[in-house]
Design a protein around this motif. Sequence first.
Motif, PDB file in Angstrom:
ATOM      1  N   SER A 162       0.812  -1.219   0.000  1.00  0.00           N
ATOM      2  CA  SER A 162       0.000   0.000   0.000  1.00  0.00           C
ATOM      3  C   SER A 162       0.846   1.270   0.000  1.00  0.00           C
ATOM      4  N   ILE A 163       1.573   1.528   1.094  1.00  0.00           N
ATOM      5  CA  ILE A 163       2.355   2.763   1.195  1.00  0.00           C
ATOM      6  C   ILE A 163       3.845   2.499   1.344  1.00  0.00           C
ATOM      7  N   GLY A 164       4.231   1.229   1.416  1.00  0.00           N
ATOM      8  CA  GLY A 164       5.631   0.902   1.598  1.00  0.00           C
ATOM      9  C   GLY A 164       6.388   0.873   0.282  1.00  0.00           C
ATOM     10  N   GLN A 165       7.675   1.233   0.346  1.00  0.00           N
ATOM     11  CA  GLN A 165       8.555   1.130  -0.805  1.00  0.00           C
ATOM     12  C   GLN A 165       9.994   1.183  -0.321  1.00  0.00           C
ATOM     13  N   ALA A 166      10.878   0.555  -1.086  1.00  0.00           N
ATOM     14  CA  ALA A 166      12.279   0.427  -0.677  1.00  0.00           C
ATOM     15  C   ALA A 166      12.946   1.782  -0.493  1.00  0.00           C
ATOM     16  N   GLU A 167      12.501   2.801  -1.225  1.00  0.00           N
ATOM     17  CA  GLU A 167      13.143   4.119  -1.156  1.00  0.00           C
ATOM     18  C   GLU A 167      13.062   4.743   0.236  1.00  0.00           C
ATOM     19  N   ILE A 168      12.111   4.286   1.052  1.00  0.00           N
ATOM     20  CA  ILE A 168      11.994   4.822   2.403  1.00  0.00           C
ATOM     21  C   ILE A 168      13.276   4.564   3.187  1.00  0.00           C
ATOM     22  N   GLU A 169      13.828   3.374   3.016  1.00  0.00           N
ATOM     23  CA  GLU A 169      15.054   3.026   3.739  1.00  0.00           C
ATOM     24  C   GLU A 169      16.255   3.818   3.240  1.00  0.00           C
ATOM     25  N   GLU A 170      16.185   4.303   2.018  1.00  0.00           N
ATOM     26  CA  GLU A 170      17.321   5.013   1.432  1.00  0.00           C
ATOM     27  C   GLU A 170      17.322   6.501   1.791  1.00  0.00           C
ATOM     28  N   ALA A 171      16.247   6.967   2.435  1.00  0.00           N
ATOM     29  CA  ALA A 171      16.149   8.383   2.816  1.00  0.00           C
ATOM     30  C   ALA A 171      16.126   8.464   4.341  1.00  0.00           C
ATOM     31  N   PRO A 172      17.267   8.693   4.981  1.00  0.00           N
ATOM     32  CA  PRO A 172      17.311   8.712   6.449  1.00  0.00           C
ATOM     33  C   PRO A 172      16.460   9.841   7.020  1.00  0.00           C
ATOM     34  N   PRO A 173      15.770   9.574   8.137  1.00  0.00           N
ATOM     35  CA  PRO A 173      14.949  10.613   8.750  1.00  0.00           C
ATOM     36  C   PRO A 173      15.785  11.578   9.579  1.00  0.00           C
ATOM     37  N   THR A 174      15.244  12.750   9.816  1.00  0.00           N
ATOM     38  CA  THR A 174      15.844  13.713  10.731  1.00  0.00           C
ATOM     39  C   THR A 174      14.835  13.992  11.833  1.00  0.00           C
ATOM     40  N   THR A 175      15.320  14.135  13.050  1.00  0.00           N
ATOM     41  CA  THR A 175      14.442  14.376  14.194  1.00  0.00           C
ATOM     42  C   THR A 175      14.930  15.582  14.967  1.00  0.00           C
ATOM     43  N   LYS A 176      14.001  16.436  15.354  1.00  0.00           N
ATOM     44  CA  LYS A 176      14.332  17.599  16.160  1.00  0.00           C
ATOM     45  C   LYS A 176      13.159  17.923  17.083  1.00  0.00           C
ATOM     46  N   VAL A 177      13.460  18.717  18.098  1.00  0.00           N
ATOM     47  CA  VAL A 177      12.430  19.177  19.020  1.00  0.00           C
ATOM     48  C   VAL A 177      12.124  20.628  18.699  1.00  0.00           C
ATOM     49  N   GLU A 178      10.839  20.914  18.458  1.00  0.00           N
ATOM     50  CA  GLU A 178      10.392  22.276  18.170  1.00  0.00           C
ATOM     51  C   GLU A 178       9.396  22.683  19.253  1.00  0.00           C
ATOM     52  N   GLY A 179       9.874  23.434  20.235  1.00  0.00           N
ATOM     53  CA  GLY A 179       9.005  23.822  21.334  1.00  0.00           C
ATOM     54  C   GLY A 179       8.554  22.594  22.117  1.00  0.00           C
ATOM     55  N   SER A 180       7.247  22.362  22.144  1.00  0.00           N
ATOM     56  CA  SER A 180       6.703  21.204  22.868  1.00  0.00           C
ATOM     57  C   SER A 180       6.412  20.037  21.930  1.00  0.00           C
ATOM     58  N   GLU A 181       6.933  20.084  20.703  1.00  0.00           N
ATOM     59  CA  GLU A 181       6.716  19.023  19.740  1.00  0.00           C
ATOM     60  C   GLU A 181       8.024  18.313  19.397  1.00  0.00           C
ATOM     61  N   VAL A 182       7.895  17.034  19.051  1.00  0.00           N
ATOM     62  CA  VAL A 182       8.991  16.284  18.458  1.00  0.00           C
ATOM     63  C   VAL A 182       8.630  16.087  16.988  1.00  0.00           C
ATOM     64  N   VAL A 183       9.552  16.423  16.088  1.00  0.00           N
ATOM     65  CA  VAL A 183       9.277  16.372  14.653  1.00  0.00           C
ATOM     66  C   VAL A 183      10.289  15.461  13.965  1.00  0.00           C
ATOM     67  N   THR A 184       9.783  14.437  13.308  1.00  0.00           N
ATOM     68  CA  THR A 184      10.622  13.552  12.492  1.00  0.00           C
ATOM     69  C   THR A 184      10.200  13.695  11.038  1.00  0.00           C
ATOM     70  N   SER A 185      11.174  13.951  10.161  1.00  0.00           N
ATOM     71  CA  SER A 185      10.868  14.198   8.752  1.00  0.00           C
ATOM     72  C   SER A 185      11.670  13.268   7.850  1.00  0.00           C
ATOM     73  N   ARG A 186      11.050  12.915   6.729  1.00  0.00           N
ATOM     74  CA  ARG A 186      11.738  12.136   5.697  1.00  0.00           C
ATOM     75  C   ARG A 186      11.271  12.635   4.339  1.00  0.00           C
ATOM     76  N   PHE A 187      12.240  12.851   3.430  1.00  0.00           N
ATOM     77  CA  PHE A 187      11.919  13.313   2.083  1.00  0.00           C
ATOM     78  C   PHE A 187      12.558  12.355   1.074  1.00  0.00           C
ATOM     79  N   MET A 188      11.761  11.906   0.121  1.00  0.00           N
ATOM     80  CA  MET A 188      12.205  10.970  -0.912  1.00  0.00           C
ATOM     81  C   MET A 188      11.947  11.602  -2.273  1.00  0.00           C
ATOM     82  N   ASN A 189      12.969  11.668  -3.102  1.00  0.00           N
ATOM     83  CA  ASN A 189      12.854  12.377  -4.377  1.00  0.00           C
ATOM     84  C   ASN A 189      12.965  11.436  -5.574  1.00  0.00           C
ATOM     85  N   ASN A 190      12.197  11.792  -6.610  1.00  0.00           N
ATOM     86  CA  ASN A 190      12.288  11.120  -7.911  1.00  0.00           C
ATOM     87  C   ASN A 190      12.006   9.615  -7.806  1.00  0.00           C
TER      88      ASN A 190
END
Length: 354
Positions: A165-193
């Motif tokens: 459904s939503i899984g694909q190998a490219e997810i593993e190739e794009a390492p996530p970044t995590t940071k704390v923004e105020g009272s939130e924890v934010v983890t982001s991942r961007f996959m291109n092309n």
Amino acid sequence: MFLKNAWYVACAAGDIASKPLGRMVCGEQMVLYRGPDGKPAALEDFCPHRGAALSLGFTRPDGNLVCGYHGLVVGTDGKCLSMAGQRVGGISSIRSFPVEERYGFIWVWPGDTAQADAAKLPYLHWGENPEWVYGGGLYHVACDYRLMIDNLMDLTHETYVHAGSIGQAEIEEAPPTTKVEGSEVVTSRFMNNIKPPAFWAATLRGYGVADDLLCDRWQICRFSPPSHIMIDVGVAHAGLGGYDAPPGRKASSIVVNFLTPETETSMWYFWGMARDFKIDDEALTEMIRQGQARIFKEDLDVLEAQQRNLARCPGRRLTNMSIDSGGVRSRALIERLLAEEARPSPVSGPAVGA
């Protein structure tokens, strides 16, 4: 291991439209119903007469709750009001819980009533904006709610758990970044092309956008206490700015996750998706809802088996890796707030020289 001085989703607003609802939230057994003027109310689900569940009763036209066993009438403040042929003045009151209705949900505060403040409810812009629509559902999950936080703050598992459904190998190739923004924890991942996975290809078609082109994909997971996770997700035709691509060339939405602990090892999982396109297309809303239901059900099988393993092997040490940083930081934030909640409130002593 859950905060009690916080707002949690107890049910959808429509769940108490016609009769009371019994639900345990953070170890507190509650009855939720519509009181006077249709306003939501929450009481301890315990009739002080013989201990029956008030959630098996009904509400009178005046909004007072009637026990379905012997007819004891209780007000929204937990005080016993009347009972046919009986005096109720000596019957103890039961606990009432602060409750608010917002964004289509009923929220309860299971902790110290004196600390409840409606201003502490999360602000959800999509919940008040008529240009957005929400569709979702509810699962009862036999696991510690923190396991679900780990799951949602680390979407690397999509490659394996949601391969169709939503899984694909490219997810593993794009390492996530995590940071704390105020009272939130934010983890982001961007996959291109990349090619859009099955769920997102179908969503692009729902948008009326071509689904056979390479895309840029993003996942931005935002954890906020006590246990809410909003995930900005989407795909856009490659090279047009990804998250900032113009309308008509992308499909995006907010995956909504409200995690409400029931006990230490069970939870209520309110899930859904909010979007700002084709908001009057009920068929599209239902298509997305059914797709999400299948995806999240795959998570439940994994998480419930994980909980059984942890219960069977309580002393086993688990390993944290870089992909786990979102969950690790979210847990650390919860633990800090738990420590603050457990700290005794300062008590003013007598004035010097008194």
